[in-house]
Design a protein around this motif. Structure first.
Motif, PDB file in Angstrom:
ATOM      1  N   VAL A  30       0.831  -1.207   0.000  1.00 22.97           N
ATOM      2  CA  VAL A  30       0.000   0.000   0.000  1.00 22.97           C
ATOM      3  C   VAL A  30       0.866   1.256   0.000  1.00 22.97           C
ATOM      4  N   THR A  31       1.973   1.228   0.744  1.00 21.40           N
ATOM      5  CA  THR A  31       2.879   2.374   0.756  1.00 21.40           C
ATOM      6  C   THR A  31       3.486   2.606  -0.620  1.00 21.40           C
ATOM      7  N   ALA A  32       3.805   1.519  -1.309  1.00 19.41           N
ATOM      8  CA  ALA A  32       4.343   1.647  -2.665  1.00 19.41           C
ATOM      9  C   ALA A  32       3.305   2.259  -3.598  1.00 19.41           C
ATOM     10  N   LEU A  33       2.043   1.891  -3.422  1.00 19.76           N
ATOM     11  CA  LEU A  33       0.975   2.456  -4.253  1.00 19.76           C
ATOM     12  C   LEU A  33       0.817   3.944  -3.992  1.00 19.76           C
ATOM     13  N   ASP A  34       1.049   4.354  -2.741  1.00 22.98           N
ATOM     14  CA  ASP A  34       0.884   5.759  -2.379  1.00 22.98           C
ATOM     15  C   ASP A  34       2.119   6.590  -2.708  1.00 22.98           C
ATOM     16  N   ASP A  35       3.287   6.115  -2.268  1.00 23.68           N
ATOM     17  CA  ASP A  35       4.512   6.907  -2.413  1.00 23.68           C
ATOM     18  C   ASP A  35       5.255   6.659  -3.725  1.00 23.68           C
ATOM     19  N   GLY A  36       4.994   5.507  -4.362  1.00 31.02           N
ATOM     20  CA  GLY A  36       5.702   5.189  -5.601  1.00 31.02           C
ATOM     21  C   GLY A  36       5.548   6.245  -6.681  1.00 31.02           C
ATOM     22  N   PRO A  37       4.294   6.639  -7.035  1.00 29.19           N
ATOM     23  CA  PRO A  37       4.144   7.678  -8.063  1.00 29.19           C
ATOM     24  C   PRO A  37       4.789   8.999  -7.684  1.00 29.19           C
ATOM     25  N   ILE A  73      -5.034  10.118  -8.447  1.00 30.65           N
ATOM     26  CA  ILE A  73      -6.076   9.093  -8.489  1.00 30.65           C
ATOM     27  C   ILE A  73      -5.776   7.958  -7.511  1.00 30.65           C
ATOM     28  N   GLY A  74      -4.496   7.631  -7.363  1.00 24.18           N
ATOM     29  CA  GLY A  74      -4.126   6.486  -6.529  1.00 24.18           C
ATOM     30  C   GLY A  74      -4.159   6.750  -5.040  1.00 24.18           C
ATOM     31  N   ARG A  75      -4.023   8.006  -4.615  1.00 26.23           N
ATOM     32  CA  ARG A  75      -3.971   8.307  -3.181  1.00 26.23           C
ATOM     33  C   ARG A  75      -5.216   7.855  -2.427  1.00 26.23           C
ATOM     34  N   PRO A  76      -6.438   8.177  -2.888  1.00 25.54           N
ATOM     35  CA  PRO A  76      -7.608   7.696  -2.137  1.00 25.54           C
ATOM     36  C   PRO A  76      -7.713   6.183  -2.110  1.00 25.54           C
ATOM     37  N   VAL A  77      -7.239   5.522  -3.160  1.00 29.07           N
ATOM     38  CA  VAL A  77      -7.257   4.056  -3.185  1.00 29.07           C
ATOM     39  C   VAL A  77      -6.317   3.517  -2.120  1.00 29.07           C
ATOM     40  N   SER A  78      -5.102   4.053  -2.064  1.00 30.33           N
ATOM     41  CA  SER A  78      -4.130   3.567  -1.080  1.00 30.33           C
ATOM     42  C   SER A  78      -4.575   3.893   0.342  1.00 30.33           C
ATOM     43  N   ASP A  79      -5.170   5.073   0.545  1.00 28.57           N
ATOM     44  CA  ASP A  79      -5.656   5.429   1.879  1.00 28.57           C
ATOM     45  C   ASP A  79      -6.746   4.464   2.338  1.00 28.57           C
ATOM     46  N   SER A  80      -7.651   4.125   1.433  1.00 28.91           N
ATOM     47  CA  SER A  80      -8.733   3.196   1.773  1.00 28.91           C
ATOM     48  C   SER A  80      -8.184   1.804   2.073  1.00 28.91           C
ATOM     49  N   ILE A 140     -13.914   3.637   2.394  1.00 31.03           N
ATOM     50  CA  ILE A 140     -13.615   4.365   1.156  1.00 31.03           C
ATOM     51  C   ILE A 140     -13.260   5.781   1.570  1.00 31.03           C
ATOM     52  N   THR A 141     -11.992   6.106   1.485  1.00 30.47           N
ATOM     53  CA  THR A 141     -11.495   7.412   1.921  1.00 30.47           C
ATOM     54  C   THR A 141     -11.265   8.290   0.692  1.00 30.47           C
ATOM     55  N   ILE A 142     -12.090   9.314   0.554  1.00 32.91           N
ATOM     56  CA  ILE A 142     -11.978  10.207  -0.597  1.00 32.91           C
ATOM     57  C   ILE A 142     -12.041  11.652  -0.120  1.00 32.91           C
ATOM     58  N   ASP A 143     -11.025  12.415  -0.451  1.00 30.90           N
ATOM     59  CA  ASP A 143     -11.003  13.848  -0.180  1.00 30.90           C
ATOM     60  C   ASP A 143     -10.997  14.561  -1.533  1.00 30.90           C
ATOM     61  N   LEU A 144     -12.178  15.042  -1.922  1.00 31.66           N
ATOM     62  CA  LEU A 144     -12.315  15.636  -3.251  1.00 31.66           C
ATOM     63  C   LEU A 144     -11.426  16.861  -3.419  1.00 31.66           C
ATOM     64  N   LEU A 145     -11.192  17.593  -2.330  1.00 34.49           N
ATOM     65  CA  LEU A 145     -10.331  18.782  -2.430  1.00 34.49           C
ATOM     66  C   LEU A 145      -8.898  18.384  -2.764  1.00 34.49           C
ATOM     67  N   ASP A 146      -8.375  17.360  -2.066  1.00 37.68           N
ATOM     68  CA  ASP A 146      -7.009  16.901  -2.343  1.00 37.68           C
ATOM     69  C   ASP A 146      -6.893  16.327  -3.747  1.00 37.68           C
ATOM     70  N   ILE A 147      -7.875  15.490  -4.123  1.00 35.42           N
ATOM     71  CA  ILE A 147      -7.838  14.882  -5.455  1.00 35.42           C
ATOM     72  C   ILE A 147      -7.919  15.948  -6.537  1.00 35.42           C
ATOM     73  N   GLY A 148      -8.869  16.877  -6.362  1.00 34.40           N
ATOM     74  CA  GLY A 148      -9.040  17.931  -7.362  1.00 34.40           C
ATOM     75  C   GLY A 148      -7.816  18.805  -7.495  1.00 34.40           C
ATOM     76  N   SER A 149      -7.188  19.155  -6.367  1.00 33.26           N
ATOM     77  CA  SER A 149      -5.995  20.011  -6.411  1.00 33.26           C
ATOM     78  C   SER A 149      -4.852  19.319  -7.144  1.00 33.26           C
ATOM     79  N   ALA A 150      -4.616  18.045  -6.807  1.00 34.43           N
ATOM     80  CA  ALA A 150      -3.530  17.316  -7.456  1.00 34.43           C
ATOM     81  C   ALA A 150      -3.796  17.115  -8.943  1.00 34.43           C
ATOM     82  N   LEU A 151      -5.058  16.815  -9.285  1.00 39.24           N
ATOM     83  CA  LEU A 151      -5.399  16.635 -10.699  1.00 39.24           C
ATOM     84  C   LEU A 151      -5.214  17.926 -11.485  1.00 39.24           C
ATOM     85  N   MET A 152      -5.636  19.037 -10.905  1.00 39.78           N
ATOM     86  CA  MET A 152      -5.492  20.308 -11.607  1.00 39.78           C
ATOM     87  C   MET A 152      -4.022  20.664 -11.828  1.00 39.78           C
TER      88      MET A 152
END
Length: 208
Positions: free
Chosen positions: A96-103, A145-152, A170-182
């Motif tokens: 899970v750490t690799a999924l989060d920190d790898g990218p 995209i991968g951060r909420p998956v790894s957090d969950s 299911i851990t989703i923070d739309l503000l964090d996801i939206g900021s990173a995507l933008m």
């Protein structure tokens, strides 16, 4: 071949190369930390009058409420530590750490290589740097995209060792996801604009 007219002056080239090296070192450190996350989950350091100490506290990987519940008593935390010490749990933490920190480590790597290329003295520095900037932008989108998956996944992996027991999450923070995507999309757009300008300049030079 048309000469790249966008090379940097010597001082800025040196800054780019040194900054790129720092990014590469950070990427290497994060990569090593990711590989060791299953062996040393929840590393914690403390510095005081008697010096600095280093210890493992897997409960630090939990979300705030679950962490407080586990750390509420030494007996509860010992039970959680025993759960986190299981080989399959340790392997899961590493995955899970690799999924989060790898990218993110790849973002640092690509930016570092782009800066090193941009500070190059030979060839076409800007043209050599752009592909790495494009890869960094792609990694930023994947990371968002991968951060909420790894957090969950981390919550579901560690929850059986908490007082509340196993749970789906299911851990989703739309503000964090939206900021990173933008930011990732903005980086893509910037690279495309620079590539278009560079191509137009080359076409003009060939025409002239």
């Amino acid at each position: 071949m048309v000469k790249d007219e966008y090379s940097l002056p010597p001082r800025k080239s040196l800054i780019c190369r040194w900054t790129g090296t720092i990014f590469l070192l950070c990427a290497a450190a994060l990569g090593i930390g990711t590989l060791l996350s299953g062996v040393f989950p929840g590393p914690k350091s403390h510095c005081g009058e008697s010096g600095c100490t280093w210890s493992l506290r897997p409960s630090m990987l939990l979300e705030e409420e679950a962490m407080k519940a586990v750390q509420a008593s030494p007996a509860t935390e010992r039970r959680f530590d025993a759960y986190a010490a299981r080989p399959l749990v340790r392997a899961g933490i590493a995955g899970v750490t690799a999924l989060d920190d790898g990218p993110f480590a790849l973002i640092l790597l690509c930016v570092g290589l782009a800066l090193r290329r941009l500070g190059g003295k030979d060839g076409e520095p800007l043209a050599a740097a752009l592909p790495w900037l494009r890869r960094a932008a792609l990694m930023a989108v994947i990371w968002a995209i991968g951060r909420p998956v790894s957090d969950s996944l981390m919550v579901m992996l560690l929850s059986p060792g908490t007082p509340e027991g196993g749970q789906w999450a299911i851990t989703i923070d739309l503000l964090d996801i939206g900021s990173a995507l933008m930011l990732g999309i903005a980086a893509f757009a910037t690279v495309w604009a620079i590539e278009a300008g560079l191509k137009a300049q080359r076409d003009l030079d060939r025409f002239v």
